[in-house]
Write an enzyme that holds these catalytic residues in place. Sequence first.
Site, PDB file in Angstrom:
ATOM      1  N   ASN A 147       1.789  -9.185 -11.046  1.00 29.44           N
ATOM      2  CA  ASN A 147       3.038  -8.641 -11.569  1.00 29.44           C
ATOM      3  C   ASN A 147       3.735  -9.668 -12.461  1.00 29.44           C
ATOM      4  O   ASN A 147       3.472 -10.858 -12.342  1.00 29.44           O
ATOM      5  CB  ASN A 147       3.957  -8.255 -10.407  1.00 29.44           C
ATOM      6  CG  ASN A 147       3.558  -6.932  -9.784  1.00 29.44           C
ATOM      7  OD1 ASN A 147       3.177  -6.007 -10.482  1.00 29.44           O
ATOM      8  ND2 ASN A 147       3.637  -6.851  -8.463  1.00 29.44           N
ATOM      9  N   CYS A 168      -2.376  -1.181  -9.275  1.00 30.44           N
ATOM     10  CA  CYS A 168      -1.305  -1.276  -8.289  1.00 30.44           C
ATOM     11  C   CYS A 168      -1.646  -0.282  -7.187  1.00 30.44           C
ATOM     12  O   CYS A 168      -2.473   0.611  -7.384  1.00 30.44           O
ATOM     13  CB  CYS A 168       0.022  -0.923  -8.963  1.00 30.44           C
ATOM     14  SG  CYS A 168       1.482  -0.982  -7.903  1.00 30.44           S
ATOM     15  N   HIS A 169      -1.034  -0.421  -6.024  1.00 31.47           N
ATOM     16  CA  HIS A 169      -1.314   0.544  -4.960  1.00 31.47           C
ATOM     17  C   HIS A 169      -0.150   1.490  -4.706  1.00 31.47           C
ATOM     18  O   HIS A 169      -0.134   2.213  -3.720  1.00 31.47           O
ATOM     19  CB  HIS A 169      -1.699  -0.172  -3.656  1.00 31.47           C
ATOM     20  CG  HIS A 169      -0.878  -1.381  -3.355  1.00 31.47           C
ATOM     21  ND1 HIS A 169      -1.406  -2.639  -3.328  1.00 31.47           N
ATOM     22  CD2 HIS A 169       0.439  -1.521  -3.096  1.00 31.47           C
ATOM     23  CE1 HIS A 169      -0.456  -3.513  -3.051  1.00 31.47           C
ATOM     24  NE2 HIS A 169       0.666  -2.860  -2.902  1.00 31.47           N
ATOM     25  N   HIS A 198       5.342   1.097 -11.354  1.00 30.77           N
ATOM     26  CA  HIS A 198       6.500   1.061 -10.466  1.00 30.77           C
ATOM     27  C   HIS A 198       7.549   2.105 -10.833  1.00 30.77           C
ATOM     28  O   HIS A 198       8.596   2.178 -10.183  1.00 30.77           O
ATOM     29  CB  HIS A 198       7.137  -0.336 -10.399  1.00 30.77           C
ATOM     30  CG  HIS A 198       6.307  -1.328  -9.653  1.00 30.77           C
ATOM     31  ND1 HIS A 198       6.710  -2.631  -9.434  1.00 30.77           N
ATOM     32  CD2 HIS A 198       5.088  -1.223  -9.059  1.00 30.77           C
ATOM     33  CE1 HIS A 198       5.775  -3.280  -8.757  1.00 30.77           C
ATOM     34  NE2 HIS A 198       4.780  -2.436  -8.521  1.00 30.77           N
ATOM     35  N   ARG A 266      24.475   0.475   1.542  1.00 33.02           N
ATOM     36  CA  ARG A 266      24.434   1.921   1.787  1.00 33.02           C
ATOM     37  C   ARG A 266      23.090   2.525   1.404  1.00 33.02           C
ATOM     38  O   ARG A 266      22.562   3.388   2.102  1.00 33.02           O
ATOM     39  CB  ARG A 266      25.566   2.596   0.998  1.00 33.02           C
ATOM     40  CG  ARG A 266      25.610   4.113   1.105  1.00 33.02           C
ATOM     41  CD  ARG A 266      27.017   4.627   0.835  1.00 33.02           C
ATOM     42  NE  ARG A 266      27.584   4.074  -0.378  1.00 33.02           N
ATOM     43  CZ  ARG A 266      27.610   4.720  -1.555  1.00 33.02           C
ATOM     44  NH1 ARG A 266      27.078   5.924  -1.654  1.00 33.02           N
ATOM     45  NH2 ARG A 266      28.165   4.169  -2.608  1.00 33.02           N
TER      46      ARG A 266
END
Length: 429
Positions: A147, A168-169, A198, A266
């Site tokens: 990355n 990527c997984h 991503h 939150r």
Amino acid sequence: MPKIAFIGAGSVVFARTLITDILLNPELSDSTISLMDINEERLELITGLAKRLVEEYKWHAKIESTTDRRKAIEGADYVIVMIQVGGLDAYKLDVEIPRRYGIDQTVGDTLGPGGVFRAIRTIPVLADICWDMEELCPDALLINYSNPMAMNCWGMSLASDISAIGLCHSVQGTAWQIANYIGIPYEELSYWCAGINHMSWYLALEHNGRDVYPELRRAMENPEIYAKDRVRFEIMRHFGYFVTESTHHMSEYVPYFRRTPDMAERWTNPRWDYFEICSQNWEPFYNKIRAQISGSEPIGEVKPSHEYASQIIYAHQTGRPCRINGNVPNIDLISNLPYGCCVEVPILVDRTGLHPCVVGELPPQLAALNSSNIWVQNLAVEAALECDKQKAFQAIALDPLTSSLLELADIKKMVDEMWEAERQWIETE
């Protein structure tokens, strides 16, 4: 059989996964595995483990190891890259300096200040690897796991014509999560997924030919399920589609979820800090591996993972095709994203190589979210290839989260501080 070079093989746990995946295939079990790392201690560890695995499972693979990258690459058919330039020392600066300015990245390896500086450190090294390959194994395939994926692959595509793919997984990993959320077997979930690394989108989700998005939306109304993935469910609620990367990752790529500590609490509670995980949890893994090498602890059962690298090598070597999702240049694949940027799309693999699938247009709201990241990536790639601090500043100033929190003067001050702190890993010539 093929020679497979591992660059950055000192990433011991991940290297073990990929080595096991490859050698579990009988057709690949006599491959040559050439392990390379600049860290001699970690290289010795993965070499010992690989040899122990070969002995335990009676594979016929040849295990080599070296600290000389060119030696590892010479004559290779595949070059798997899993490097982290600067290691944890640089990563610590990537997250701690921005945090003092109010940018709290708990991952920091894809976008924002952390992602941009990781790219600036990494892309020149990847370009060097590509240039070595042009000389020593020009027909080999480079498989990148380092990355920031999109920036790194984009940078390589500009620096060299070597055949390369980024893996990527998150696509298959998130598909597994979705299947669990809606209560169907993972193997029965069909999907069509595309976007950028991503931040790819499940454009279709089906079970036995039936659209299961309505079921996923119903699952979102279950408080227990919603609490596992607040950010991604909110993105789906407002933009219509589920995204590939986790709540913690995704919260860093948009300005909606972590502008204040209260918002971060939150939306992303419980806190998940990847730097802390990396810096604190490696020793137990290494101790276990040392015990396995010595024989005082059993190797245990090995099973194939969902990583794509072995599937690509297997399909390429045997001619039995497969479909994966990978990161490649956008050569007319997604028509409403910039030409030449790095996109993550379905790819067919067979003996003749990689065949990326044409996706066409993304829904405009998804293309807009992707584009907000792509222009940051564009400037970061140029900053890395040209060693240009001003372009690094411009990239970070356009980052959706950073620009929602800091004034330009503060962003410049932060970039100046990071550049100076990380100068030893930045190629200045």
